[in-house]
Write an enzyme that holds these catalytic residues in place. Structure first.
Site, mmCIF file in Angstrom:
data_model
loop_
_atom_site.group_PDB
_atom_site.id
_atom_site.type_symbol
_atom_site.label_atom_id
_atom_site.label_comp_id
_atom_site.label_asym_id
_atom_site.label_seq_id
_atom_site.Cartn_x
_atom_site.Cartn_y
_atom_site.Cartn_z
ATOM 1 N N GLU A 1 41.148 24.244 34.279
ATOM 2 C CA GLU A 1 41.832 24.806 33.115
ATOM 3 C C GLU A 1 41.020 24.836 31.819
ATOM 4 O OE1 GLU A 1 46.495 24.038 33.580
ATOM 5 O OE2 GLU A 1 45.346 22.197 33.531
ATOM 6 N N CYS B 1 40.811 47.914 47.127
ATOM 7 C CA CYS B 1 40.972 48.713 48.347
ATOM 8 C C CYS B 1 39.779 49.641 48.586
ATOM 9 C CB CYS B 1 42.253 49.535 48.260
ATOM 10 S SG CYS B 1 42.220 50.765 46.931
ATOM 11 N N CYS C 1 38.537 35.881 39.127
ATOM 12 C CA CYS C 1 38.142 34.492 39.382
ATOM 13 C C CYS C 1 36.746 34.136 38.890
ATOM 14 C CB CYS C 1 38.190 34.197 40.879
ATOM 15 S SG CYS C 1 39.814 34.227 41.626
#
Length: 1341
Positions: free
Chosen positions: A1273, A53, A152
């Site tokens: 993965e 934010c 990520c």
């Protein structure tokens, strides 16, 4: 007190905002998202712990006549404190509709945005830095991004994009001239095989030759109106009244003192970094709040001949910058205390928090884990406090200031005016110490401030101050030790006595756990201080005892560096058409939209008229009968619409999953803390949250109740089925081996911590029972199915829309379906749209994460390291319901051989049923746990044989071109062996091994370790019916193409690869192809996006559909060879040729015959190898990841940039799994780590400074789309190399101390576990004073 509310005036993105009824409880984040509809600023945690934010706030500083720009966490910034400020969000600096800002462009082009949820926050942190410093250093960039988490990317591509702004930005070629190899050995440039001279190998994933220049004229100017407001001092006291809270903002000190007299219990806030989380996360209510950010006396910072007087409202950033500036000009002997303070400030929180938090707030929060107090106390600082009734008084900042946790000796009506921090004196030495779960952006476990003053020109102690925080509910002083050491010489006798006194004097409370570790830190910190002072005295030629040279490394703290490195991949063939994008490192299709905040996630959808909000009511007991649910008080509260329980479900509340019942709402009995009992629906999120706390549930506790794997084994509490795989005759083989070893390994669970919490928007259509769900799901078809069962309607009336996910990692497959069913039930009952957005704490509590595993093994091996037989029993903690636990256990068993041909191998798998929230899928799906167990076995065998671990691995590897796994699946290990050999070569493993031995021989308190591990990872679903994919491709008359498929975009780039594939076949540019969303109405019955199989399935389906379209278009093209694409399409339309085609991929039939231990479990295997080096601090347990080299076989990469991104991101997530991330459950089964304040995922400081990734060249995979391989993965497990390197370093320390180098070490290898494994006199003393407590603080589940 003013009778009417003040008018709040501030600016957002250059536009004036005037609020006549501003609510003091409203924070900037909700105001931006709900009222201004600027949704680029994201909700990630609500407590200032993730940076999603981040926005820029600007204020005019009249004193210095300049505009001050700084970042803040919008989730903690009350709008009522923004009067006179200008706010800039990600939307305000650039957009795809107008012009991108260079920051937005470069993070996108450098592949620094995957799921994109954290990207706007990253952009704003970098943008603000550039507003203040257009040519930042790399250290500036590192510090600016320290408060922004990413789950990520692994951070490296973000740095690569932003370092192009740096004043030391090298060219790519220059950058490659040194590998920054901190571990010794040759530079990579000296190793010909490392620096690719092959023409088809590239190390350039992106090119910024045409990058947008930094243009200050593009920036919004600070509004002149706000400058005039400040200069005219046009506003007096400000008063804001909300529904429940009023805030008063006094204009001067006398006004403030009057207010404190009137409202003595009202908190005084400036930064809101302590009170904010209490209100936002814990639900604490303060009827009156006083804002002190406008009082000039509290903002003043003055230097005098005695030191600096810091106004209580000065931010930590202001303090840090002011001290840094002045220290450079002072005499060194006066700055020792300030240097220690700077060292503390550098690690304290992150930029956003330091920009908001004040020194006064930090002190008076009285939290012993806040580092400043122990240092300020050691420096003998004084506080100036004032009240209207009693005037001014001075108080020493010492242990007597703090009366309990969160409480001080200040009277309720007193205000802290300033803090005086004195200069250091000659012959005064200061030290500041801390240890946390993470080196930066984390509360300390223990902190300490220490100061010693010597008689001039001697080593005789005149005075000593030793303060500790984190050892109890308040800061303490080692007063007895300080008194008894006065008059003593600083030497070994003093050290020995000091440690003895510390052991007796410092009593640790059980609160927070880790008692022995915290006890050890108290003496370890003093030992570090002792050595630090000893070294300083030696520099002054004071006669002291010798300090061994190999001890000096203990004094050098680990330096946080920005991750860099090299990435190599094979270029496409020269024969490939220049317009064919397959195989090129193409940018993520939505990267620009993600960088500008335009990318829409489910909670960015504008509110539907009449929309309601739902909050879950969860169980507070682990195993109990529900006697009564009383929502009457909640239903009477303002804004509350209804309360849902099982009786409100129109269809089935209970459904069967693999012969096990799953309840939507608990009906008669609860079986874990966090189980959903009901749902509260209200007009707003805040109203729903408050009302949910008022629902009264009466329980009757039931037995048994247990939470751990060990307890489940004792209770024989298991889910069915139990699985077994076996090759050879294990029992017979044990009789033939040289040695047998038995042991066990524990691996804890992991929280997904996707940046976007789970949720959806359910919109009833009002006709024929239709309902639309805009949902964050990896498996939209399953969500549709569960909602249909719950509502009792056909699936064809339920449409699930998934635009994108802000991260998922397996966690948005199962649990989101239940949340969707509850939200849909609320929508049907009320007839209105309902929004569900889980708070971070509720998300962590309800949805759970990766399974904890316990492996018990018996291994038979020969003296040469060859393993003849292994028998491993796997136990997982499945929680209270089955979920996907049985599938996960199967995958663990199917990966138990990894890359090793063990002729006699047996594995058993049992899923334990406990009274915890049900564990679920997580990236790797049991693979990381199954692989970890066999690697632990290999490691222990190497130790027992006295052989290098890499040699034992090599001895046992599959070698035959036609090899069979333990479940009899045929595969070739050649690519695996190539990865292994290249990894060792590129990492200069042997040279660095020698360098590490040399380092360890010359450093007693710091040790290094290195480890290399291979991987063989199965791709696809072992349940064959999931191996399918579907797509729909439409061509419109203007030639544009719309692709829809069954996969879910969650950052992995599935949409980008699908567009690349469509572009290749249709021979149209990628810009002409669009993917709108995943929708069950377009592609039904799709498999989940999981198992690293998404691109394989979707890519083949898209290929199939496009080829069908090209087959139809072929006659048109042949008849009109000179036409353009769009002309061919119009011609085909006129000939009534269908321009819409479905594509389908029928994947292989996979499956395992568990009775006979055989079967084609996977479509194919992805191979790789990884080598990592670490350095540990034996005194604290801290560690630094030095370097990592990865070689990965991804076949012929469809997109090297995306594949490298997946490898790096998975690896860094694995760093968290194996070293940092620690879930803590109370003995009552309550999850205590429910947010970023308690649960730490890897930050920028945790990434190896040198992270090199190489895609194996000349590899092909005939089983998948265009010879590629799935990669999502496998990389997670590669971070186990960090774990084993740590274990290697610990073993070096233990050998030096005469201890065995075979020792237990559970995963994650946290600082606590590292320190306590490095046994020495300090750990032994802590363990010898261990008290038996009736109940532990937390349990290993």
């Amino acid at each position: 007190m003013m009778s009417s509310c003040s008018e709040l005036i501030f600016y957002i993105n250059g536009k004036k905002v005037t609020e006549k009824n501003a609510d003091p409880e409203e924070v900037l984040l909700t105001f931006l998202r709900r009222k201004v509809l600027l949704t680029g600023t994201k909700y990630g945690c609500g407590s200032g712990g993730c940076g999603a934010c981040t926005v820029m706030v600007s204020r005019y500083d009249q004193h210095h006549n300049r505009v001050h720009h700084y970042t803040v966490n919008a989730c903690l910034q009350p709008i009522c404190t923004l009067h006179g400020a200008a706010v800039v969000t990600v939307e305000g600096i650039g957009s795809t509709k107008t012009k991108l800002h260079p920051v937005q462009e470069r993070i996108a082009k450098a592949h620094g945005s995957q799921c994109g949820f954290c990207t706007p926050g990253m952009v704003m942190s970098m943008y603000t830095l550039l507003r203040n410093k257009p040519q930042p250093t790399m250290e500036d960039i590192r510090e600016a991004l320290g408060g922004n988490l990413c789950r990520c990317t692994g951070y490296r591509p973000i740095i690569d994009g932003f370092k192009t702004f740096s004043d030391v930005m090298p060219t790519l070629k220059n950058e490659q001239k040194c590998c920054q190899n901190a571990g010794g050995g040759k530079c990579c440039m000296e190793n010909e095989t490392e620096y690719h001279k092959d023409t088809d190998i590239s190390q350039e994933l992106f090119c910024l030759d045409d990058k947008l220049p930094l243009d200050p004229s593009q920036d919004l100017i600070f509004p002149p109106e706000l400058m005039l407001m400040v200069k005219k001092r046009s506003c007096g006291q400000l008063y804001f009244q909300g529904e429940r809270v009023k805030m008063v903002s006094p204009v001067d000190l006398s006004d403030l003192l009057e207010l404190k007299l009137q409202y003595p219990d009202a908190p005084l806030v400036v930064g809101n970094t302590t009170i904010g989380p209490e209100m936002q996360v814990k639900g604490v209510h303060y009827p009156v709040i006083i804002y002190g950010g406008r009082i000039s006396e509290l903002l003043t910072l003055k230097w005098s001949i005695n030191g600096v007087c810091v106004g209580a409202a000065c931010t930590l950033t202001t303090l840090k910058e002011e001290i840094e500036r002045n220290v450079r000009e002072m005499e060194a002997e006066n700055t020792k205390g300030y240097q220690a303070l700077l060292q503390t400030l550098q690690c304290l929180a992150a930029n956003q928090i330091r920009n908001m938090a004040t020194i006064g707030g930090n002190i008076l929060s009285a939290n012993p884990k806040y580092d400043l107090n122990s240092v300020l106390a050691a420096l003998e600082c004084t506080l100036c406090v004032m009240s209207k009734a009693n005037g001014i008084r001075e108080m020493p900042l010492n242990e007597e200031l703090f009366t309990d946790f969160g409480k001080t000796a200040l009277r309720p009506d007193e205000v802290l005016l300033s803090v005086h921090i004195p200069y250091s004196k000659p012959w005064e030495f200061v030290g500041a110490f801390r240890q946390a779960q993470r080196r930066e952006f984390a509360f300390s476990i223990v902190n300490a401030g220490m100061k010693v003053f010597f008689r001039e020109e001697t080593n005789i102690v005149e005075s000593l101050n030793i303060y500790y925080g984190g050892v109890g509910p308040k800061m303490i002083k080692a007063g007895r030790m300080c008194k008894e050491l006065v008059g003593r010489s600083w030497g070994e006798e003093l050290l020995a006595d000091a440690c003895l006194i510390l052991e007796e004097e410092v009593e640790l409370s059980d609160y927070g756990g880790k008692v022995e570790y915290r006890k050890t830190l108290t003496t370890s910190f003093f030992f570090k201080f002792y050595m630090q002072v000893l070294q300083d005295l030696r520099r002054r030629d004071v006669g002291v005892c010798d300090l061994p040279l190999d001890h000096l490394s203990a004094l050098k703290p680990f330096k946080n560096e920005v991750p860099q490195g090299r990435q190599s991949f094979q270029l496409v063939s020269e024969a490939q058409h220049s317009q064919d994008p397959v195989g090129h490192p193409m940018m993520h299709q939505a990267a620009f939209q993600q960088a500008t905040g335009e990318a829409q996630y489910y909670n960015d959808i504008p509110p539907v008229q009449g929309e309601l909000f739902v909050v879950m009511v969860t169980s507070t007991r682990a195993h109990a009968k529900i006697l009564n649910i009383d929502p009457s008080e909640a239903l009477s509260m303002a804004g509350v619409v209804t309360f849902l329980t099982a009786s409100d479900v129109p269809g089935q509340n209970r459904r069967m999953w693999l012969n096990n019942p799953e309840e939507l709402f608990a009906e008669e009995e609860v079986c874990c803390v966090g189980q959903i009992i009901g749902a509260l629906v209200a007009e707003s999120r805040e109203q729903a949250r408050r009302a949910a706390l008022r629902v009264k549930v009466t329980y009757n506790n039931l037995l048994p109740v247990f939470f751990t794997i060990d307890e489940a084994i004792q209770q024989q509490s298991y889910f069915q089925p139990k699985r077994k795989l076996e090759r050879g005759d294990v029992d017979k083989a044990f009789q033939t081996v040289d040695h047998i070893l038995e042991g066990e390994t524990y691996m804890a669970g992991q929280e997904h911590f996707y940046m976007e919490t789970q949720g959806l928007v359910a919109v009833p259509k009002g006709e024929d029972g239709e309902i639309d769900l805009f949902v964050a799901s990896q498996h939209a078809a399953y969500t549709q199915e569960v909602v249909g069962i719950t509502l009792g309607i056909d699936y064809n009336k339920i449409t699930c829309h998934v635009k994108r996910l802000g991260g998922a990692f397996g966690g948005k497959v199962m649990k989101i379906a239940s949340l969707s069913a509850i939200t849909a039930t609320a929508a049907v009952k009320t007839g209105r749209a309902v929004r569900c957005v889980l708070d971070r704490g509720d998300d962590m509590l309800i949805t759970s994460g990766r399974h904890p595993f316990l492996g018990k093994y018996k291994v038979g091996y020969n003296s040469d390291g060859s393993i003849v037989a292994a028998d491993i029993t796997y136990y997982s903690n499945g929680g209270c319901t089955l979920d996907e636990s049985s599938f996960i256990m199967e995958k663990a068993l199917l990966h138990m051989d990894n890359c090793y041909r063990i002729p006699n191998l047996r594995g058993r798998g049992l899923v334990c049923r406990t009274y915890l929230p049900s564990y679920t899928a997580f990236r790797g799906f049991g693979g990381p746990q199954g692989l970890m167990m066999i690697e632990c076995v290999l490691h222990e065998v190497a130790v027992k044989c006295g052989l290098p671990s890499h040699k034992v691995r090599e001895i046992n590897m599959y070698r035959d071109e036609q090899s069979y796994t333990h479940h009899k699946q045929l595969f070739s290990p050649l690519s695996m062996l190539h990865c292994w050999d290249q990894c060792l070569e590129k990492a200069q493993y042997c040279d660095r091994l020698k360098a590490i031995e040399h380092f360890n021989a010359n450093n007693h308190w710091k040790k290094r370790g290195i480890s290399a591990v291979p991987i063989k990872f199965g791709v696809g679903f072992s349940k064959g019916f999931y191996n399918q994919g579907a797509a729909l491709v439409n061509i419109y008359k203007d030639g544009s193409v719309l692709v829809t498929h069954g996969g879910t975009e969650m950052g992995q780039g599935i949409n980008t690869k699908a567009v690349q594939i469509a572009s290749r076949i249709l021979k149209v540019p990628m810009t002409s192809i669009h993917i709108k969303e995943t929708c069950t109405g377009n592609v039904p019955n799709a498999a989940p996006s999981a198992a690293s199989f998404g691109t394989d399935a979707v890519g083949m389906a898209v290929k199939n559909a496009c080829e069908e379209l090209m087959r139809r278009l072929k006659p048109v093209m042949e008849n009109h060879p000179d036409h353009t694409w769009s002309q061919w399409i119009v011609a085909a339309y006129c000939q009534k040729i269908s321009l819409s085609a479905t594509g389908f991929f029928l994947g292989p039939h996979t499956g395992v015959d568990w009775e006979n231990s055989e079967g084609l479990a996977y479509y194919y295997f992805t191979f790789g190898a990884c080598c990592s080096e670490v350095e540990i601090d034996c005194l604290t347990g801290d560690h630094k990841n030095v370097r990592t080299d990865i070689v990965m076989d991804v076949g012929k990469s469809l997109n090297p940039a995306l594949d490298v991104g997946q490898i790096e991101g998975g690896f860094v997530q694995g760093i968290g799994l194996y070293t940092i991330e620690e879930l803590q459950f109370s003995p009552e089964g309550v999850l205590m780590t429910r947010g970023p304040s308690q649960y730490k995922i890897p930050a920028l400081c945790d990434v190896p400074p040198q992270l090199n990734v190489h895609l194996l060249a000349n590899s092909q995979n005939p089983h998948a789309i265009y010879m590629s391989k799935g990669i999502g993965e496998p990389p997670v497990f590669l971070a186990s190399t960090i774990f084993f390197a740590i274990k290697d370093a610990i073993a070096a320390a233990r050998r030096e101390r005469g201890l065995g180098d075979s020792f237990p070490l559970s995963s994650p290898a946290t600082a606590e576990r590292i320190r306590m494994a490095c046994q020495d006199q300090f750990t032994n003393k802590a363990l010898s004073t261990k008290k038996e407590t009736s109940k532990p603080w937390s349990i290993n589940v």
